[in-house]
Scaffold this motif. Structure first.
Motif: not given
Lengths: 324, 545
Positions: B206, B202-203, B100-103
């Motif tokens: 979330f 995103f994570s 996941s790519k964090p905001l």
């Protein structure tokens, strides 16, 4: 009063719901009854006049619901002349209201049970007691289910889904030419109509012919798109029961089909191979709204007669009566 | 499987089973709506917008109390939304096969803003709990999407095996039928959940981290719970705990925990190679490191004010149901409320659109409503008689309602809870307009509210509704054979909406006479001699000369 050739009724006046026979006791009584009827049919037991000629067009028995049903069918030669061993049978009582039998809006469950028992004795491979109730299907069929719980097999079903019905042409229908009929009925070898004797606010009476509307999926179209009586006759040109047993143990003389109405305690069961004759006889025998009517005064009976689906000219039909 | 997982699984199964059992006939003594009562946003939002906190909210208060001791245990163990999101996260991660790519920006304060928005709207008198209450959302998902899908699949499977069962004469299978549940406005629920689920890219969790307003309530209470994450000196700074924490609650030094964000899932404990992480009952060392809630007061005030503003705008909607009548009040005739629904204003304040009543309704007549009565009524239940009648012998909707928006009435009361009145559209009626023999409405009416009479110039008896006997159940409209719009339709006209007190008492006061006339188990209906309707020929109905 003519003395009954049968011994005392097997059900000693109990109300349908109060006393439950256990299965063994019930079957024992069935067997006893079957033997007596067989004896009767073969002439051992019956008084002479009844043996005078062959099978009558209409058999009428008076007595308790179960024995009367058995005796009425017995007058037509017994169930074995309708149901052969291995046959699939559909019994169509009127169980379309969630009312107790005392209100006379449904076929007396004891009549239905007796018919099922007779089919079983005749060797039917499969017996299904089916209807398409208007609403609250389970509540509608519960009384009948309870009465038939003496059998191992669960026979009583309300078919409330289109899946159970199959599109069928009505080749002899004048206007109403296609409908969805219960698959079980299409598959059946024998169809037995077991209507309750009831008045009906739109068709005068509702008996075996009107009762065929309980074997199809969309009966609303009959009200909406056709003359109801004509459509009933069209439907009956397709769905002709092999045997009609009208439960007139109680007659809903007014306020039908849903009641409450005036209930006549008549202890009568009327049987015939001819649905028109059975209905015609039922109309003629009892008072409706305090009056007497001729069969021709019920439109669908008259039309069915005219179209040759059966006979309402009772004066030319042989009727045999019995007290049990 | 650790202890927490077991509790979580059991709780989720419990949720599913309870929801399954929310059906007619209702299994007594099973609190089918128990989970909905645990949600603090339901508690606060309904309480504030209805201006009353009633005992139903006690369980939510209990959970809040426990949260002060145990932290956000609810989110990791009891919350079915949490489990659903865990499952979705797992699936999304499997599908995307990517980390996941964090905001890039911190959204942790967003949930507080959502909470304040809802509470602001509640102060303004409009309940928007249904937009974000996790229990309402997840109940809606299972009630209105998942279960109907299962029914359809199950029903099709049954149909597939029916010929075989029939051949083998297994009547138990042959005649089993699954009544289909069908619901309106599925897009709303489905698109909402597609949105929530896809945020997993995103994570993990979330929703729980950034959006859930109930999480915000828990977070406020669990800033320093009695039992909380602590790290001993054995820590070797490997960083696994931080990496694995689904909530991003562990600071960069691995010692400091943002307890408000910690959901006590114990992942950090299980991944620590040094056994340095624990949740002891009392302080050990290193305590005092507590994460901080972003104290951006201005944003919070803005959120609350926006909620208030949204409420005010909603109240100016032409079609908003103010719950009173009078000139100038438009009220959509399609808004037939379930029997026992509170007076409209209180009903809307309490209803959280969870869909339990709709799931439980045996005739599938309860359906979510679109926007035609304003946003405040969006997705609230209404009766659609054409789909199904309000079953006279059923009172399940009130029994399962978690907030009392529909009163839990005993059956004898419910019979009197008139939801509307049927009236005949004579220009469509088979008897009135076409002179056909039809009496279906009377045949079905369970309240004996229809009379058939002969009138001039019509060859058949025609129906009349006795309004005082009509409960508005819609058996007539449902069964009317006329196509498209029925020739007899129910409108909410004359519906009885009582906040308190007895329906039969009030009903009799205003001249109603509602009686179930028939039914198995009812006392025998005694026939009373009455004059039969005779037409000019002197014949009773249905006979000819």
């Amino acid at each position: 009063m003519k003395k009954s050739p049968f011994p005392e009724p097997w059900f000693h006046g109990e109300i349908w719901s109060e006393k439950k026979l256990d299965r063994r006791e019930f079957l024992k009584k069935q067997l006893k009854g079957a033997l007596l009827i067989t004896a009767g049919a073969t002439g051992i037991y019956l008084p002479k006049p009844i043996l005078a000629s062959g099978v009558p067009d209409i058999g009428i028995a008076r007595g308790k619901p179960g024995p009367a049903a058995r005796a009425a069918v017995g007058l037509l030669g017994g169930m074995k002349s309708f149901v052969k061993p291995g046959d699939k049978v559909v019994i169509k009582p009127n169980i379309t209201f969630p009312h107790p039998p005392e209100e006379a809006t449904i076929t007396n469950p004891l009549v239905t049970r007796e018919l099922a028992a007779m089919c079983k004795e005749a060797g039917a491979a499969r017996i299904r007691v089916l209807d398409h109730p208007v609403e609250q299907a389970q509540a509608c069929i519960q009384a009948t289910k309870d009465a038939l719980s003496v059998f191992k097999k669960d026979m009583v079903h309300a078919l409330m889904q289109k899946d159970f019905y199959e599109s069928t042409p009505i080749p002899k229908g004048l206007k109403f030419k296609q409908t969805d009929v219960m698959q079980d009925v299409l598959e059946a070898d024998v169809l037995i109509a077991a209507p309750a004797a009831k008045s009906h606010a739109m068709t005068g009476v509702t008996l075996s012919m009107k009762g065929m509307m309980g074997l199809i999926w969309d009966r609303m179209t009959m009200h909406r798109d056709y003359d109801l009586d004509e459509a009933i006759v069209d439907l009956c040109s397709l769905l002709k029961p092999d045997l009609v047993v009208v439960d007139a143990t109680r007659v809903l003389s007014t306020g039908g089909p849903w009641g409450p109405g005036k209930v006549l305690e008549k202890d009568t069961v009327i049987a015939s191979k001819d649905m028109v004759a059975a209905d015609a006889k039922t109309v003629q025998m009892f008072q409706w709204y305090g009056q007497r009517f001729k069969p021709r005064q019920v439109d669908h009976i008259r039309m069915a007669h005219e179209r040759g689906l059966g006979r309402m000219d009772l004066e030319n039909l042989t009727v045999r009566k019995i007290e049990v | 499987m650790n202890f927490k997982r077991i509790v979580q699984t059991l709780s989720f199964i419990g949720f599913l089973v309870f929801l399954w059992l929310a059906a007619f006939p209702l299994t007594e003594f099973i609190p089918v709506n128990a989970f909905l009562k645990l949600d603090p946003v339901v508690f606060l939002g309904v309480g504030i917008s209805a201006r009353s906190f009633t005992p139903f909210m006690g369980t939510a208060v209990l959970i809040l109390g426990l949260t002060a001791i145990l932290g956000r245990f609810f989110c990791s163990t009891l919350c079915p939304m949490g489990v659903t999101i865990d499952i979705a996260d797992w699936l999304v991660r499997k599908a995307s096969r990517k980390q996941s790519k964090p905001l890039p920006w911190n959204l942790k304060s967003l949930k507080y803003q959502i909470l304040l928005f809802i509470l602001g709207a509640a102060f303004g008198g409009v309940s928007l709990v249904f937009l974000a209450s996790p229990l309402s959302l997840v109940t809606r998902l299972f009630s209105l999407i998942i279960y109907p899908v299962l029914y359809l699949v199950g029903g099709s499977a049954l149909t597939a095996v029916r010929p075989l069962a029939n051949f083998l004469d297994i009547t138990g299978i042959v005649y089993t039928h699954v009544s289909m549940l069908r619901f309106d406005l599925q897009w709303f629920t489905v698109s909402l959940f597609i949105g929530i689920f896809s945020l997993a890219v995103f994570s993990p969790r979330f929703w729980c981290r950034h959006l859930c307003p109930s999480a915000a309530v828990f977070a406020l209470i669990s800033r320093r719970p009695l039992i909380r994450r602590q790290v001993t000196k054995e820590c070797n700074q490997c960083g696994r705990c931080q990496k694995k924490c689904p909530m991003g609650a562990i600071n960069d030094d691995f010692f400091v925990t943002d307890h408000s964000e910690c959901i006590v899932c114990m992942t950090c404990v299980s991944v620590c190679p040094e056994k340095a992480v624990g949740f002891p009952g009392q302080s050990i060392n290193q305590d005092g490191h507590v994460g901080k809630i972003s104290k951006d007061r201005r944003r919070f005030i803005q959120a609350g004010a926006s909620g208030m503003g949204a409420a005010i705008i909603t109240l100016t909607s032409l079609n908003h149901l103010h719950g009173d009548t009078g000139p100038g009040r438009t009220s959509n005739p399609a808004v037939i409320r379930p029997p026992g629904a509170l007076p409209e204003k209180a009903f809307l304040a309490r209803c959280i659109r969870c869909g339990v009543c709709m799931k439980a309704c045996p005739t599938n007549t309860l359906q979510p409503m679109g926007l035609f009565a304003g946003f405040a009524a969006f997705f609230s239940p209404r009766v659609i008689p054409r789909r199904g009648p309000c079953k006279p012998t059923c009172n399940v909707c009130g029994q399962v309602c978690p907030t009392g928006a529909v009163r839990a009435l005993p059956l004898a009361e419910k019979v009197w809870a008139k939801i509307g009145t049927a009236h005949i559209l004579r220009h469509k009626c088979l008897a009135w307009e076409f002179g056909k023999k039809c009496l279906i409405c009377d045949e079905f009416c369970s309240y004996n509210a229809l009379d058939f009479k002969m009138v001039d110039d019509i060859p058949v008896a025609v129906p009349f509704v006795d309004e005082s006997k009509c409960s508005g159940c819609g058996l007539c409209e449902h069964n009317c054979p006329v196509q498209a719009r029925a020739a007899i339709v129910v409108e909410p006209m004359g519906s009885l909406r009582l906040a308190t007190g007895s329906y039969p008492v009030r009903g009799r006061e205003i001249g109603l006479d509602l009686n179930l006339r028939r039914g198995r188990g009812d006392r025998l209906v005694h026939y009373q001699e009455e004059s039969t309707i005779l037409d000019d020929t002197g014949l009773p109905p249905g006979f000819s000369k």
